[in-house]
Design a protein around this motif. Structure first.
Motif, PDB file in Angstrom:
ATOM      1  N   ARG A  16       1.362  -1.257   0.015  1.00 13.33           N
ATOM      2  CA  ARG A  16       0.406  -0.388   0.216  1.00 13.33           C
ATOM      3  C   ARG A  16       1.208   1.424   0.018  1.00 13.33           C
ATOM      4  NH1 ARG A  16      -0.962   4.290   2.233  1.00 13.33           N
ATOM      5  NH2 ARG A  16       1.003   3.878   3.587  1.00 13.33           N
ATOM      6  N   ARG A  17       0.800   2.150  -0.733  1.00 13.58           N
ATOM      7  CA  ARG A  17       0.947   3.598  -0.572  1.00 13.58           C
ATOM      8  C   ARG A  17      -0.171   4.230  -0.898  1.00 13.58           C
ATOM      9  NH1 ARG A  17       4.912   2.252  -5.749  1.00 13.58           N
ATOM     10  NH2 ARG A  17       4.962   0.270  -4.935  1.00 13.58           N
ATOM     11  N   SER A  18      -0.206   5.725  -0.560  1.00 17.41           N
ATOM     12  CA  SER A  18      -1.344   6.733  -0.584  1.00 17.41           C
ATOM     13  C   SER A  18      -1.318   7.114  -2.353  1.00 17.41           C
ATOM     14  CB  SER A  18      -0.958   7.643  -0.316  1.00 17.41           C
ATOM     15  OG  SER A  18      -0.659   7.601   1.128  1.00 17.41           O
ATOM     16  N   ARG A  20      -2.789   9.037  -5.548  1.00 17.21           N
ATOM     17  CA  ARG A  20      -3.468  10.727  -5.473  1.00 17.21           C
ATOM     18  C   ARG A  20      -3.941  10.930  -6.786  1.00 17.21           C
ATOM     19  NH1 ARG A  20       0.872  10.322  -2.121  1.00 17.21           N
ATOM     20  NH2 ARG A  20       0.560  12.047  -0.546  1.00 17.21           N
ATOM     21  N   GLN A  72      -6.761  21.502  -3.338  1.00 16.53           N
ATOM     22  CA  GLN A  72      -6.337  19.748  -3.740  1.00 16.53           C
ATOM     23  C   GLN A  72      -7.506  19.068  -5.099  1.00 16.53           C
ATOM     24  OE1 GLN A  72      -3.362  17.725  -0.608  1.00 16.53           O
ATOM     25  NE2 GLN A  72      -4.635  18.343   0.722  1.00 16.53           N
ATOM     26  N   MET A  74      -7.189  17.455  -6.659  1.00 19.93           N
ATOM     27  CA  MET A  74      -7.432  15.642  -7.224  1.00 19.93           C
ATOM     28  C   MET A  74      -8.550  15.322  -6.183  1.00 19.93           C
ATOM     29  SD  MET A  74      -4.564  14.480  -4.111  1.00 19.93           S
ATOM     30  CE  MET A  74      -4.188  14.961  -2.678  1.00 19.93           C
ATOM     31  N   CYS A 142      -6.487   7.900  -0.342  1.00 17.08           N
ATOM     32  CA  CYS A 142      -5.052   8.669  -0.172  1.00 17.08           C
ATOM     33  C   CYS A 142      -6.320   9.668   0.902  1.00 17.08           C
ATOM     34  CB  CYS A 142      -4.276   9.902  -0.869  1.00 17.08           C
ATOM     35  SG  CYS A 142      -3.064  10.863  -0.591  1.00 17.08           S
ATOM     36  N   TYR A 143      -5.278   9.897   2.211  1.00 15.92           N
ATOM     37  CA  TYR A 143      -5.902  10.852   3.372  1.00 15.92           C
ATOM     38  C   TYR A 143      -5.820  11.776   2.694  1.00 15.92           C
ATOM     39  CZ  TYR A 143      -6.285   7.164   6.966  1.00 15.92           C
ATOM     40  OH  TYR A 143      -7.016   5.955   7.191  1.00 15.92           O
ATOM     41  N   ILE A 144      -7.184  12.778   3.356  1.00 18.61           N
ATOM     42  CA  ILE A 144      -6.627  14.341   3.269  1.00 18.61           C
ATOM     43  C   ILE A 144      -6.439  15.204   4.208  1.00 18.61           C
ATOM     44  CG2 ILE A 144      -7.774  17.053   2.278  1.00 18.61           C
ATOM     45  CD1 ILE A 144      -6.200  14.578  -0.174  1.00 18.61           C
ATOM     46  N   GLY A 145      -5.630  15.021   5.522  1.00 17.34           N
ATOM     47  CA  GLY A 145      -5.920  15.927   6.400  1.00 17.34           C
ATOM     48  C   GLY A 145      -6.768  16.977   6.340  1.00 17.34           C
ATOM     49  N   ASP A 146      -6.699  17.690   5.375  1.00 12.01           N
ATOM     50  CA  ASP A 146      -6.609  19.104   5.501  1.00 12.01           C
ATOM     51  C   ASP A 146      -8.671  19.547   5.785  1.00 12.01           C
ATOM     52  OD1 ASP A 146      -4.107  21.286   4.250  1.00 12.01           O
ATOM     53  OD2 ASP A 146      -4.203  19.178   3.106  1.00 12.01           O
ATOM     54  N   GLN A 183       7.206   4.930   0.422  1.00  9.54           N
ATOM     55  CA  GLN A 183       7.910   6.554   1.595  1.00  9.54           C
ATOM     56  C   GLN A 183       8.937   5.272   2.238  1.00  9.54           C
ATOM     57  OE1 GLN A 183       8.145   9.827   1.377  1.00  9.54           O
ATOM     58  NE2 GLN A 183       6.476   9.820  -0.576  1.00  9.54           N
ATOM     59  N   ARG A 185      10.046   4.630   6.452  1.00  6.10           N
ATOM     60  CA  ARG A 185       9.731   5.231   7.524  1.00  6.10           C
ATOM     61  C   ARG A 185      11.005   4.379   8.448  1.00  6.10           C
ATOM     62  NH1 ARG A 185       5.958   5.694   4.653  1.00  6.10           N
ATOM     63  NH2 ARG A 185       3.499   4.603   5.207  1.00  6.10           N
TER      64      ARG A 185
HETATM   65  C1  LIG Z   1      -3.348  11.873   8.746  1.00  8.28           C
HETATM   66  C2  LIG Z   1      -3.240  12.191   6.942  1.00  8.28           C
HETATM   67  C3  LIG Z   1      -3.316  13.734   6.174  1.00  8.28           C
HETATM   68  C4  LIG Z   1      -3.012  13.523   5.458  1.00  8.28           C
HETATM   69  N1  LIG Z   1      -3.051  14.853   4.636  1.00  8.28           N
HETATM   70  C5  LIG Z   1      -3.197  14.598   2.821  1.00  8.28           C
HETATM   71  C6  LIG Z   1      -3.210  15.600   2.576  1.00  8.28           C
HETATM   72  O1  LIG Z   1      -4.340  16.399   3.038  1.00  8.28           O
HETATM   73  N2  LIG Z   1      -2.454  15.442   1.088  1.00  8.28           N
HETATM   74  C7  LIG Z   1      -2.075  14.525   0.640  1.00  8.28           C
HETATM   75  O2  LIG Z   1      -1.521  14.836  -0.002  1.00  8.28           O
HETATM   76  N3  LIG Z   1      -1.265  13.334   1.571  1.00  8.28           N
HETATM   77  C8  LIG Z   1      -1.999  13.438   2.590  1.00  8.28           C
HETATM   78  N4  LIG Z   1      -1.799  12.084   3.432  1.00  8.28           N
HETATM   79  C9  LIG Z   1      -0.715  11.477   2.321  1.00  8.28           C
HETATM   80  C10 LIG Z   1       1.090  11.547   3.366  1.00  8.28           C
HETATM   81  O3  LIG Z   1       1.524  12.422   2.609  1.00  8.28           O
HETATM   82  C11 LIG Z   1       1.388   9.854   3.175  1.00  8.28           C
HETATM   83  O4  LIG Z   1       0.128   8.723   3.742  1.00  8.28           O
HETATM   84  C12 LIG Z   1       2.872   9.907   3.268  1.00  8.28           C
HETATM   85  O5  LIG Z   1       3.726  10.636   2.918  1.00  8.28           O
HETATM   86  C13 LIG Z   1       3.036   8.601   3.729  1.00  8.28           C
HETATM   87  O6  LIG Z   1       3.011   7.735   1.997  1.00  8.28           O
HETATM   88  P1  LIG Z   1       2.564   6.622   2.065  1.00  8.28           P
HETATM   89  O7  LIG Z   1       0.669   6.624   2.210  1.00  8.28           O
HETATM   90  O8  LIG Z   1       2.059   6.544   0.279  1.00  8.28           O
HETATM   91  O9  LIG Z   1       3.316   5.514   2.260  1.00  8.28           O
HETATM   92  C14 LIG Z   1      -2.094  12.378   4.599  1.00  8.28           C
HETATM   93  C15 LIG Z   1      -2.057  10.590   5.471  1.00  8.28           C
HETATM   94  C16 LIG Z   1      -2.641  11.048   6.909  1.00  8.28           C
HETATM   95  C17 LIG Z   1      -2.253   9.577   7.251  1.00  8.28           C
END
Ligand SMILES: Cc1cc2nc3c(=O)[nH]c(=O)nc-3n(C[C@H](O)[C@H](O)[C@H](O)COP(=O)(O)O)c2cc1C
Length: 262
Positions: A16-18, A20, A72, A74, A142-146, A183, A185
């Protein structure tokens, strides 16, 4: 150990990876239904399932959400957008409307920050269950923290009552390939501690984040002409950023509303 391994599930976690960027095709209804079913298998405090998930599929609302979430784009393009809400509203409504107070003789209390914390835990656990389920179903996420910024606008957009607070947001769909690199760790010895907290300082921290710093250096993204450290990178881009300031302001607003109820 060998017999207990579920290799396929392990590789779902490992791979798994994020994601976008998504293929421009909808996710089939049966896949979406399965994703919902699997999400609901997440554990929750006392099995109270203190969350709700708003699927945002209205085009205008998606555009608005993208703006609210630090522009964002996306988010607009993602086939699936789920906003996860820590939700005590449903239980408080149930308690009030079914006459729990009258039957028990116990006074009503205000929901506090402990309720908030517990509901947040339920919600984030459900979200991460979705992430792994999506991956297993061939979807990327992908999570969106915003999502915790600009609370007032989000509140109006999704009609949020005081006890349904934004926790996190996921965008999902079929990944466009090739996907971005994995990414790195920190090493596990730096994260897992034994019996008490071992506060890390400079020497340990430099070791802890070395691999990630090397990655940023290879991609020429470190500040000060790529001579800065990963601490400089996060200090400048995240910790002191305008969006972090907004996140803190906005969170204070919805936490206050949760506790005060107006
Ligand atoms: C709580 C949280 C908020 C995040 N918010 C964003 C975001 O707003 N935009 C984005 O592009 N990625 C966001 N991410 C993805 C992280 O950037 C990503 O999980 C991190 O760089 C590690 O990469 P990976 O998930 O590919 O292992 C978020 C992840 C988490 C857990």
């Amino acid at each position: 150990m060998k017999n207990m391994e579920n290799r396929e599930f392990i590789s779902v976690i490992e791979q798994r990876r994020s994601i976008r960027s998504f293929e421009n095709r909808p996710v089939e209804k049966e896949i979406l239904d399965k994703l919902k079913e699997l999400t609901l298998r997440a554990p929750s405090g006392g099995n109270m399932v203190m969350y709700s998930i708003v699927e945002v599929n209205d085009r205008q609302k998606k555009e608005c959400l993208a703006k609210i979430c630090d522009n964002q784009i996306m988010i607009e393009k993602a086939p699936i957008v789920w906003v996860y809400l820590a939700d005590m509203q449903k239980w408080v409504n149930y308690f009030m409307e079914s006459g729990c107070k009258e039957k028990s003789g116990i006074d009503v209390r205000r929901p506090g920050i402990g309720d908030f914390h517990l509901a947040m835990q339920d919600t984030v656990i459900a979200a991460q269950t979705t992430v792994l389920a999506a991956e297993a179903l061939g979807l990327g996420s992908c999570y969106i923290g915003d999502i915790i910024e600009n609370y007032e606008q989000l509140q109006a957009l999704l009609d949020l009552p005081p006890l349904a607070a934004p926790a996190c947001c996921l965008i999902m769909g079929y990944p466009k390939r090739p996907t971005s690199p994995m990414q790195r760790r920190p090493p596990k010895e730096s994260i897992f501690m034994e019996n008490s907290y071992a506060e890390p300082h400079l020497e340990e921290l430099e070791k802890m984040y070395k691999d990630q710093e090397d990655f940023l250096r290879e991609h020429k993204t470190l500040p000060y002409d790529n001579n800065g450290t990963i601490a400089d990178y996060y200090y400048n881009r995240k910790y002191t950023s305008a969006f972090m300031k907004e996140m803190n302001r906005s969170t204070e607003v919805f936490l206050k509303r949760w506790v005060e109820g107006n």
